[in-house]
Design an enzyme around this catalytic site. Sequence first.
Site, PDB file in Angstrom:
ATOM      1  CB  SER A 184      -5.856  -0.175  -0.569  1.00 32.24           C
ATOM      2  OG  SER A 184      -4.903   0.475  -0.946  1.00 32.24           O
ATOM      3  CE  LYS A 218      -9.235  -4.081  -2.696  1.00 32.26           C
ATOM      4  NZ  LYS A 218      -8.860  -5.028  -1.881  1.00 32.26           N
ATOM      5  CE1 TYR A 228      -7.057  -2.507  -5.817  1.00 30.69           C
ATOM      6  CE2 TYR A 228      -5.962  -0.112  -4.497  1.00 30.69           C
ATOM      7  CZ  TYR A 228      -6.351  -2.002  -4.613  1.00 30.69           C
ATOM      8  OH  TYR A 228      -5.529  -1.972  -3.679  1.00 30.69           O
ATOM      9  CG  ASN A 263       3.557   1.051  -2.196  1.00 30.00           C
ATOM     10  OD1 ASN A 263       3.048   1.906  -0.879  1.00 30.00           O
ATOM     11  ND2 ASN A 263       4.375   1.108  -2.871  1.00 30.00           N
TER      12      ASN A 263
HETATM   13  C1  WQD Z   1       6.238   2.993  -6.002  1.00 32.29           C
HETATM   14  C2  WQD Z   1       7.078   4.301  -6.552  1.00 32.29           C
HETATM   15  C3  WQD Z   1       6.123   4.900  -8.487  1.00 32.29           C
HETATM   16  C4  WQD Z   1       6.591   1.871 -11.724  1.00 32.29           C
HETATM   17  C5  WQD Z   1       0.457   1.270  -5.729  1.00 32.29           C
HETATM   18  C6  WQD Z   1      -1.196   1.940  -5.387  1.00 32.29           C
HETATM   19  C7  WQD Z   1      -1.521   1.250  -4.062  1.00 32.29           C
HETATM   20  C8  WQD Z   1      -1.291  -0.005  -3.661  1.00 32.29           C
HETATM   21  C9  WQD Z   1      -0.070  -0.431  -4.393  1.00 32.29           C
HETATM   22  C10 WQD Z   1      -2.977  -1.672  -4.749  1.00 32.29           C
HETATM   23  C11 WQD Z   1       6.210   5.098  -6.685  1.00 32.29           C
HETATM   24  C12 WQD Z   1       7.720   4.769  -8.719  1.00 32.29           C
HETATM   25  C13 WQD Z   1       7.290   2.615  -9.950  1.00 32.29           C
HETATM   26  C14 WQD Z   1       8.148   2.259 -12.270  1.00 32.29           C
HETATM   27  C15 WQD Z   1       8.611   4.142 -10.806  1.00 32.29           C
HETATM   28  N1  WQD Z   1      -2.171  -0.717  -4.404  1.00 32.29           N
HETATM   29  N2  WQD Z   1       7.460   3.599  -9.769  1.00 32.29           N
HETATM   30  N3  WQD Z   1       8.917   3.302 -11.276  1.00 32.29           N
HETATM   31  O1  WQD Z   1       2.169   3.921  -6.904  1.00 32.29           O
HETATM   32  O2  WQD Z   1       3.212   3.144  -4.787  1.00 32.29           O
HETATM   33  O3  WQD Z   1       1.408   2.467  -4.767  1.00 32.29           O
HETATM   34  O4  WQD Z   1       0.488   0.233  -5.760  1.00 32.29           O
HETATM   35  O5  WQD Z   1      -3.542  -1.561  -3.460  1.00 32.29           O
HETATM   36  O6  WQD Z   1      -3.125   2.137  -3.948  1.00 32.29           O
HETATM   37  O7  WQD Z   1      -1.364   3.225  -5.669  1.00 32.29           O
HETATM   38  O8  WQD Z   1       2.741   1.600  -6.069  1.00 32.29           O
HETATM   39  O9  WQD Z   1       4.911   0.231  -7.266  1.00 32.29           O
HETATM   40  O10 WQD Z   1       3.961   1.513  -8.970  1.00 32.29           O
HETATM   41  O11 WQD Z   1       5.344   2.772  -6.970  1.00 32.29           O
HETATM   42  O12 WQD Z   1       9.342   5.455 -10.815  1.00 32.29           O
HETATM   43  O13 WQD Z   1       8.056   1.608 -12.973  1.00 32.29           O
HETATM   44  O14 WQD Z   1       7.351   3.925  -7.745  1.00 32.29           O
HETATM   45  O15 WQD Z   1       6.462   7.219  -9.229  1.00 32.29           O
HETATM   46  O16 WQD Z   1       6.329   5.884  -5.817  1.00 32.29           O
HETATM   47  P1  WQD Z   1       1.914   2.096  -5.141  1.00 32.29           P
HETATM   48  P2  WQD Z   1       4.262   1.421  -6.996  1.00 32.29           P
END
Ligand code: WQD
Length: 317
Positions: free
Chosen positions: A116, A144, A140, A169
């Site tokens: 990741s 990894k 997490y 992502n």
């Molecule tokens: C994306 C964007 C949020 C939800 C995480 C892990 C990473 C990997 C992938 C596994 C961000 C915004 C989100 C919501 C929002 N995991 N958001 N409202 O945090 O980039 O990555 O998942 O390997 O390690 O950290 O992904 O989909 O949570 O967020 O505004 O209800 O959407 O702030 O900018 P993230 P995410």
Amino acid sequence: MKVLVIGGAGYIGAHVAKAFLEAGAKVAVYDDLSTGHKTNLFGGTDFIEGNILDYERLKSAMEQGIDAVVHLAAKKAVGESMENPELYASNNVSGMVNILNAMSACRVKVLVFSSSAAVYGMPEYLPVDENHPLKPINFYGFTKLECERLMDWYDRLKGIKYTALRYFNAAGYDASGAVRGRDAKPQNLLPIIKEVVDKKRECLLVFGDDYDTRDGTCVRDYVHVSDLAAAHLAAVRRLLEGKPSAIYNLGTSRGETVKEVVAATEKVIGRPLPVRFVPRRPGDPAVLVASNEKAKKELGWQPAYTDIEDIIKTELL
Ligand code: WQD
């Protein structure tokens, strides 16, 4: 080629299993169905229900002449990893030790691992390439990274060749709708948007609009899950050809803001998406975008999905 896909009933694992089946490989899926779904198992797949903490069961799954292991069985919720590190240490780290030991016992020499971008922590420069410092900011991401380090030692000591694929992502679903099982409690942006579109959730909470980005919301690199799956196939083939262990970022090198993802969704569904702006979520970098040059060059990988709207269409299927 016979491949054991550990975690093959899960979100990314099912897409990976499908890619191998379509390439003519024999596929066995090993999964405990804790978050995976039986509906994600395709015809022609052998299924072994088992947990990666069960060393004997893993070993018996590998005793049947496996050419390569693809390991995608892990706990993946960042917030939960900070509240319950024991669960993540056991599943992600001890699970990896068991897999490596079983591979060693059964003389399986090729391993592709789902890592990741969380191994990098807060980006110190952009786009993030594979040489970026490794400073995870959540447990997490730490698990990894520990898995990557374990693989490196088993390469040196046991000759197990590995490829760590650092996903950015992951998003979307197989365009033909073949992968039907979804996470029960989605935590990521696109699955949450799907729940809002399906009216299972009242509105999308956008975490912060005061970031130093083009519209104030965070930028992420959304990469289609079928493109991720294709990279696993390329990585296994490359190792089976005798190439050395390697680490690759898997992202598109593009970035979309949360507001851009919302606008693209509204275009796809033809109506406004209910949204509420709330304060920042702790630990969110403003921008996280991959350099994917290495995967392009060495794996011959080229993401087919280049448009966020197309990715969203497959998410909403
Ligand atoms: C994306 C964007 C949020 C939800 C995480 C892990 C990473 C990997 C992938 C596994 C961000 C915004 C989100 C919501 C929002 N995991 N958001 N409202 O945090 O980039 O990555 O998942 O390997 O390690 O950290 O992904 O989909 O949570 O967020 O505004 O209800 O959407 O702030 O900018 P993230 P995410």
